[in-house]
Motif scaffolding. Structure first.
Motif, PDB file in Angstrom:
ATOM      1  N   MET A 254     -29.087 -32.795 -69.784  1.00 31.20           N
ATOM      2  CA  MET A 254     -28.041 -33.569 -69.108  1.00 31.20           C
ATOM      3  C   MET A 254     -26.941 -33.834 -70.121  1.00 31.20           C
ATOM      4  SD  MET A 254     -30.193 -36.357 -66.928  1.00 31.20           S
ATOM      5  CE  MET A 254     -28.767 -37.055 -66.179  1.00 31.20           C
ATOM      6  N   SER A 255     -25.767 -34.141 -69.615  1.00 29.59           N
ATOM      7  CA  SER A 255     -24.651 -34.504 -70.480  1.00 29.59           C
ATOM      8  C   SER A 255     -24.004 -35.764 -69.954  1.00 29.59           C
ATOM      9  CB  SER A 255     -23.626 -33.377 -70.533  1.00 29.59           C
ATOM     10  OG  SER A 255     -24.205 -32.224 -71.112  1.00 29.59           O
ATOM     11  N   LEU A 256     -23.463 -36.545 -70.872  1.00 23.15           N
ATOM     12  CA  LEU A 256     -22.759 -37.778 -70.552  1.00 23.15           C
ATOM     13  C   LEU A 256     -21.353 -37.664 -71.102  1.00 23.15           C
ATOM     14  CD1 LEU A 256     -22.777 -40.825 -69.649  1.00 23.15           C
ATOM     15  CD2 LEU A 256     -23.403 -41.330 -72.029  1.00 23.15           C
ATOM     16  N   ARG A 257     -20.362 -37.862 -70.239  1.00 22.64           N
ATOM     17  CA  ARG A 257     -18.970 -37.885 -70.670  1.00 22.64           C
ATOM     18  C   ARG A 257     -18.440 -39.309 -70.556  1.00 22.64           C
ATOM     19  NH1 ARG A 257     -15.287 -32.594 -69.356  1.00 22.64           N
ATOM     20  NH2 ARG A 257     -16.687 -31.135 -70.382  1.00 22.64           N
ATOM     21  N   VAL A 258     -17.606 -39.682 -71.538  1.00 19.10           N
ATOM     22  CA  VAL A 258     -17.005 -41.010 -71.567  1.00 19.10           C
ATOM     23  C   VAL A 258     -15.550 -40.861 -71.984  1.00 19.10           C
ATOM     24  CG1 VAL A 258     -17.109 -43.319 -72.574  1.00 19.10           C
ATOM     25  CG2 VAL A 258     -19.214 -41.998 -72.287  1.00 19.10           C
ATOM     26  N   ALA A 259     -14.669 -41.576 -71.277  1.00 21.50           N
ATOM     27  CA  ALA A 259     -13.246 -41.558 -71.622  1.00 21.50           C
ATOM     28  C   ALA A 259     -12.612 -42.869 -71.159  1.00 21.50           C
ATOM     29  CB  ALA A 259     -12.544 -40.383 -70.948  1.00 21.50           C
ATOM     30  N   ARG A 260     -11.496 -43.179 -71.754  1.00 22.94           N
ATOM     31  CA  ARG A 260     -10.760 -44.350 -71.275  1.00 22.94           C
ATOM     32  C   ARG A 260     -10.433 -44.142 -69.800  1.00 22.94           C
ATOM     33  NH1 ARG A 260      -8.753 -44.035 -76.451  1.00 22.94           N
ATOM     34  NH2 ARG A 260      -8.986 -45.966 -77.619  1.00 22.94           N
TER      35      ARG A 260
END
Length: 173
Positions: A90-96
């Protein structure tokens, strides 16, 4: 006389080719790129303060959810790849908030099903295609999050949504 005619025709053709070339260059310059490649930089830890001004302060890390690789995409989106025991990913993306780039592989064919529900007081949006891409997205404290898998096992993403949503935090640095 014939030589002069050929010379004039050659000049006209060169001028036409130049105009076409300039038009192609101008149109290419103004047309946004549809290239799906992302610029990725690998990090040892999910701390992107020098470039992006934030870091992942907390995320799941245990005997079942194991972080593997940390990335910064286009200098603004963090991504952490996880191994889910036994042998899933799985992958987790985070951004403002407002700057998230959804993985293009997920959005190419759209989703068959979309639903919203609440976890930890947050509205969570789950999108999926049967047996294929699944993503869960939410927003917390000025950051957007997407948890996704390209080859999920049945209900894997839904089952892991709670530990990711309750234990993942990004913070400004």
């Amino acid at each position: 006389m014939v030589d002069l005619l050929w010379f004039v025709l050659t000049l006209i053709l060169l001028a036409a080719e130049t105009v076409v070339l300039v038009l192609l260059l101008v149109l290419r310059w103004k047309t946004p790129r549809t290239d799906t490649r992302e610029t990725r930089t690998e990090y040892l830890q999910p701390n992107y303060n020098e470039v992006a001004g934030f870091r992942l302060a907390a995320y799941p890390d245990n005997e079942i959810i194991i972080p593997q690789r940390c990335w910064l995409i286009e200098s603004e989106v963090a991504e952490v790849d996880f191994v889910i025991v036994p042998g899933r990913a799985m992958s987790l993306r985070v951004a403002r908030s407002g700057t998230m780039r959804e993985p293009t592989d997920l959005t190419v064919n759209g989703y068959e099903r979309t639903e919203e529900y609440e976890i930890d007081g947050l509205t969570v949006t789950q999108k999926q295609n049967t047996g294929r891409y699944t993503s869960i997205s939410w927003t917390r404290d000025g950051f957007d999050y997407i948890l996704y898998s390209q080859k999920p096992e049945m209900n894997m993403v839904s089952g892991l949504a709670v530990p990711f949503i309750t234990n993942t935090r990004a913070e400004e640095t």
